[in-house]
Write a protein that holds these residues in place. Sequence first.
Motif, short mmCIF file in Angstrom:
data_model
loop_
_atom_site.label_atom_id
_atom_site.label_comp_id
_atom_site.label_asym_id
_atom_site.label_seq_id
_atom_site.Cartn_x
_atom_site.Cartn_y
_atom_site.Cartn_z
N HIS A 37 66.48 10.61 65.94
CA HIS A 37 66.81 11.03 64.49
C HIS A 37 68.19 12.34 63.76
O HIS A 37 68.71 12.76 65.04
N PHE A 38 68.58 12.36 62.77
CA PHE A 38 69.90 13.34 62.50
C PHE A 38 69.15 14.84 62.79
O PHE A 38 68.22 14.76 62.96
N ASP A 39 70.08 15.46 63.57
CA ASP A 39 69.93 16.88 63.78
C ASP A 39 70.29 17.56 62.29
O ASP A 39 70.87 16.80 61.09
N LYS A 40 70.41 18.90 62.01
CA LYS A 40 69.91 19.51 60.72
C LYS A 40 71.79 19.69 60.83
O LYS A 40 72.01 19.87 59.58
N ALA A 41 72.66 19.52 61.11
CA ALA A 41 73.91 19.52 60.81
C ALA A 41 74.80 18.09 60.66
O ALA A 41 75.13 18.43 59.79
N SER A 42 73.77 17.17 60.84
CA SER A 42 73.91 16.00 60.22
C SER A 42 73.80 15.70 58.88
O SER A 42 74.30 15.12 58.08
N TRP A 43 72.54 16.22 58.84
CA TRP A 43 71.77 16.31 56.99
C TRP A 43 72.89 17.21 56.13
O TRP A 43 72.71 16.36 55.45
N LYS A 44 73.57 18.02 56.45
CA LYS A 44 73.93 18.90 55.90
C LYS A 44 75.64 17.81 55.94
O LYS A 44 76.10 18.18 54.55
N TYR A 45 76.10 17.39 56.51
CA TYR A 45 76.77 16.34 56.45
C TYR A 45 76.82 15.26 55.25
O TYR A 45 77.44 15.28 54.71
N LEU A 46 75.19 15.00 55.71
CA LEU A 46 75.00 14.07 54.79
C LEU A 46 74.85 14.74 52.91
O LEU A 46 75.45 14.17 52.44
N GLN A 47 74.72 15.64 53.51
CA GLN A 47 74.21 16.52 52.71
C GLN A 47 75.35 16.58 51.41
O GLN A 47 75.85 16.10 50.11
N THR A 48 76.83 17.30 51.77
CA THR A 48 77.66 17.59 51.52
C THR A 48 78.68 15.93 51.47
O THR A 48 79.66 15.93 50.37
N HIS A 56 76.46 13.63 43.06
CA HIS A 56 74.68 13.57 43.32
C HIS A 56 73.63 14.73 44.28
O HIS A 56 74.63 14.82 45.56
N ALA A 57 73.65 15.98 44.26
CA ALA A 57 73.12 17.05 44.64
C ALA A 57 71.54 17.44 45.12
O ALA A 57 70.72 17.30 44.20
N PHE A 58 71.66 16.83 46.07
CA PHE A 58 70.10 16.32 46.73
C PHE A 58 70.19 16.27 48.42
O PHE A 58 71.20 17.20 48.61
N ILE A 59 68.53 17.60 48.06
CA ILE A 59 68.57 18.47 49.49
C ILE A 59 67.84 17.72 50.14
O ILE A 59 68.28 16.32 50.35
N LYS A 60 68.64 17.77 51.80
CA LYS A 60 67.98 17.09 53.53
C LYS A 60 66.30 16.38 53.43
O LYS A 60 66.13 15.19 52.87
N ALA A 61 65.48 17.10 51.94
CA ALA A 61 64.44 16.69 52.06
C ALA A 61 64.12 15.22 51.72
O ALA A 61 63.51 13.92 51.39
#
Length: 139
Positions: A37-48, A56-61
């Motif tokens: 799984h991606f970690d918290k920092a990875s999801w933030k990187y993907l979002q940004t 498009h501003a999608f949240i982690k979920a």
Amino acid sequence: MDNPEIIDKAAWNKEMLHVFCDLCIKAIDMGMRPNTHFDKASWKYLQTSFKEITDHAFIKAQLKNKWDGCKKDWRIWTKLISETGVGWSAELETISASDEWWKIKIQEIRGAKKFRQAGIEPSLRLKFDRMFTNIVATG
């Protein structure tokens, strides 16, 4: 917490899906998925990164839901194409098999019905392979 007023409804198109997959593969190649799984920092990187590229501003979920949906589709598609005795329909871009074969597979494999009329395009399949191979059991 993200401001709900600036969060887009997660309406995905083909281009956005390819961008998301490319970003996931880049994050994996950068070592941002240490296990399955991606970690918290990875999801933030993907979002940004996704927002910078697509606006498009999608949240982690929302991104995680897309990841999970793609993984599910990839698992089903991988099972279907691993069958012997089936061909390929260039017209439909999916598996060419008898109505009886499809009837059985739709009963056996939950979610297979959606692939009766259209498969996963080859370039997207390659991306899914990079994203999900070695982290999930397909059998």
